[in-house]
Write a protein that holds these residues in place. Structure first.
Motif, PDB file in Angstrom:
ATOM      1  N   HIS A  52      -1.391   9.951   9.655  1.00  0.00           N
ATOM      2  CA  HIS A  52      -0.658   9.567   8.451  1.00  0.00           C
ATOM      3  C   HIS A  52      -0.232   8.107   8.570  1.00  0.00           C
ATOM      4  CE1 HIS A  52       1.770   9.985   4.874  1.00  0.00           C
ATOM      5  NE2 HIS A  52       2.746   9.356   5.503  1.00  0.00           N
ATOM      6  N   HIS A  53      -0.635   7.298   7.586  1.00  0.00           N
ATOM      7  CA  HIS A  53      -0.227   5.892   7.543  1.00  0.00           C
ATOM      8  C   HIS A  53       0.959   5.799   6.588  1.00  0.00           C
ATOM      9  CE1 HIS A  53      -0.231   1.604   6.764  1.00  0.00           C
ATOM     10  NE2 HIS A  53      -1.069   1.433   7.756  1.00  0.00           N
ATOM     11  N   PRO A  54       2.073   5.194   7.010  1.00  0.00           N
ATOM     12  CA  PRO A  54       3.273   5.155   6.172  1.00  0.00           C
ATOM     13  C   PRO A  54       3.190   4.178   4.986  1.00  0.00           C
ATOM     14  CG  PRO A  54       3.642   3.932   8.176  1.00  0.00           C
ATOM     15  CD  PRO A  54       2.291   4.583   8.315  1.00  0.00           C
ATOM     16  N   GLY A  55       2.133   3.403   4.918  1.00  0.00           N
ATOM     17  CA  GLY A  55       2.010   2.425   3.844  1.00  0.00           C
ATOM     18  C   GLY A  55       2.551   1.077   4.274  1.00  0.00           C
ATOM     19  N   ILE A  56       2.439   0.117   3.387  1.00  0.00           N
ATOM     20  CA  ILE A  56       2.890  -1.246   3.669  1.00  0.00           C
ATOM     21  C   ILE A  56       3.738  -1.710   2.492  1.00  0.00           C
ATOM     22  CG2 ILE A  56       2.156  -3.637   4.018  1.00  0.00           C
ATOM     23  CD1 ILE A  56      -0.493  -2.549   5.098  1.00  0.00           C
ATOM     24  N   GLU A  57       4.886  -2.258   2.776  1.00  0.00           N
ATOM     25  CA  GLU A  57       5.741  -2.800   1.722  1.00  0.00           C
ATOM     26  C   GLU A  57       5.152  -4.123   1.236  1.00  0.00           C
ATOM     27  OE1 GLU A  57      10.308  -4.325   1.209  1.00  0.00           O
ATOM     28  OE2 GLU A  57       9.891  -2.730   2.652  1.00  0.00           O
ATOM     29  N   LYS A 104     -17.006  12.407  12.775  1.00  0.00           N
ATOM     30  CA  LYS A 104     -16.651  13.361  13.826  1.00  0.00           C
ATOM     31  C   LYS A 104     -15.643  14.360  13.287  1.00  0.00           C
ATOM     32  CE  LYS A 104     -18.690  10.777  17.062  1.00  0.00           C
ATOM     33  NZ  LYS A 104     -19.554  11.096  18.104  1.00  0.00           N
ATOM     34  N   LYS A 105     -15.224  15.271  14.137  1.00  0.00           N
ATOM     35  CA  LYS A 105     -14.245  16.276  13.726  1.00  0.00           C
ATOM     36  C   LYS A 105     -12.815  15.810  13.975  1.00  0.00           C
ATOM     37  CE  LYS A 105     -17.239  20.236  14.406  1.00  0.00           C
ATOM     38  NZ  LYS A 105     -17.406  21.509  15.083  1.00  0.00           N
ATOM     39  N   ALA A 106     -12.658  14.759  14.788  1.00  0.00           N
ATOM     40  CA  ALA A 106     -11.311  14.306  15.133  1.00  0.00           C
ATOM     41  C   ALA A 106     -11.303  12.795  15.347  1.00  0.00           C
ATOM     42  CB  ALA A 106     -10.827  15.009  16.389  1.00  0.00           C
ATOM     43  N   LEU A 107     -10.100  12.228  15.305  1.00  0.00           N
ATOM     44  CA  LEU A 107      -9.900  10.806  15.567  1.00  0.00           C
ATOM     45  C   LEU A 107      -9.360  10.639  16.979  1.00  0.00           C
ATOM     46  CD1 LEU A 107      -8.045   9.948  12.251  1.00  0.00           C
ATOM     47  CD2 LEU A 107     -10.357   9.221  12.834  1.00  0.00           C
ATOM     48  N   TYR A 108      -9.828   9.613  17.664  1.00  0.00           N
ATOM     49  CA  TYR A 108      -9.327   9.318  19.004  1.00  0.00           C
ATOM     50  C   TYR A 108      -9.426   7.814  19.216  1.00  0.00           C
ATOM     51  CZ  TYR A 108      -8.604   9.237  23.993  1.00  0.00           C
ATOM     52  OH  TYR A 108      -8.100   8.976  25.234  1.00  0.00           O
ATOM     53  N   LEU A 154       0.850  -1.190   0.000  1.00  0.00           N
ATOM     54  CA  LEU A 154       0.000   0.000   0.000  1.00  0.00           C
ATOM     55  C   LEU A 154       0.880   1.233   0.000  1.00  0.00           C
ATOM     56  CD1 LEU A 154      -2.734  -0.656   2.752  1.00  0.00           C
ATOM     57  CD2 LEU A 154      -3.081  -0.542   0.290  1.00  0.00           C
ATOM     58  N   ASP A 155       0.485   2.240  -0.765  1.00  0.00           N
ATOM     59  CA  ASP A 155       1.179   3.521  -0.722  1.00  0.00           C
ATOM     60  C   ASP A 155       0.804   4.226   0.577  1.00  0.00           C
ATOM     61  OD1 ASP A 155       2.285   3.123  -3.228  1.00  0.00           O
ATOM     62  OD2 ASP A 155       0.622   4.116  -4.254  1.00  0.00           O
ATOM     63  N   GLU A 156       1.602   5.194   0.967  1.00  0.00           N
ATOM     64  CA  GLU A 156       1.273   5.944   2.178  1.00  0.00           C
ATOM     65  C   GLU A 156      -0.007   6.745   1.937  1.00  0.00           C
ATOM     66  OE1 GLU A 156       3.815   9.919   2.215  1.00  0.00           O
ATOM     67  OE2 GLU A 156       5.078   8.126   2.264  1.00  0.00           O
ATOM     68  N   PHE A 157      -0.749   6.985   3.028  1.00  0.00           N
ATOM     69  CA  PHE A 157      -2.013   7.712   2.920  1.00  0.00           C
ATOM     70  C   PHE A 157      -2.375   8.324   4.258  1.00  0.00           C
ATOM     71  CE2 PHE A 157      -2.891   3.329   3.996  1.00  0.00           C
ATOM     72  CZ  PHE A 157      -3.894   3.382   4.946  1.00  0.00           C
ATOM     73  N   ASP A 158      -3.331   9.253   4.232  1.00  0.00           N
ATOM     74  CA  ASP A 158      -3.818   9.899   5.444  1.00  0.00           C
ATOM     75  C   ASP A 158      -5.196   9.346   5.779  1.00  0.00           C
ATOM     76  OD1 ASP A 158      -1.613  11.563   5.810  1.00  0.00           O
ATOM     77  OD2 ASP A 158      -2.417  13.070   4.440  1.00  0.00           O
TER      78      ASP A 158
END
Length: 156
Positions: free
Chosen positions: A125-130, A109-113, A99-103
């Motif tokens: 930000h997810h760095p992706g998966i090789e 909601k307005k935020a993640l928790y 997977l390529d990196e993604f947000d």
């Protein structure tokens, strides 16, 4: 080539299909043994199991779910004999192809928790998966397995 689709009770999330043109093998073997249709089908079936086992061996293991979900089935159409090797695990395609990196943004909601987070955030930000291919390299070994299985039939 991985595809998404549903077929009966098996729903593959990542799959690899291989068809073996058995005519040249069958012609030569028919001269020797005379009953090649069953023997070639048996060699293809053994090859299917070998490829399935190779995919399981190559699958990365964290919990073992992906490895244990890899299954195969035989497919016949006229004179063609083939097989399908795959898995129904949702993340199988991401492991095979990466997977390529993604947000990641909140949907409702307005935020993640999440428990353990210091504070709510607007995005992650997810760095992706090789990529860690396990199905494609196993399928690429089809000819090696098939030749070995045919030589066992010839040696009977």
């Amino acid at each position: 080539m991985a595809r998404f689709r549903s077929r009966g009770r098996l729903s593959f999330r990542a799959e690899a299909r291989q068809t073996i043109n058995t005519r040249q093998y069958e012609t030569g073997l028919r001269r020797v043994l005379g009953r090649m249709s069953d023997d070639v089908a048996r060699a293809v079936d053994r090859t299917r199991i070998d490829v399935q086992n190779e995919a399981r061996r190559r699958a990365p293991v964290k919990t073992g779910r992906l490895r244990s979900s890899i299954v195969s089935r035989a497919e016949r159409s006229g004179r063609s004999v083939g097989y399908l090797v795959g898995t129904n695990v949702v993340y199988a395609r991401a492991i095979e192809y990466g997977l390529d990196e993604f947000d990641i943004f909140p949907k409702n909601k307005k935020a993640l928790y999440w428990p353990g987070a210091r504070h709510p955030v607007a995005k992650v930000h997810h760095p992706g998966i090789e990529a860690q291919p396990y199905l494609r390299p196993a399928i690429e070994m089809t000819e090696i397995f098939f030749r070995a299985n045919l030589s066992q039939i010839r040696g009977r």
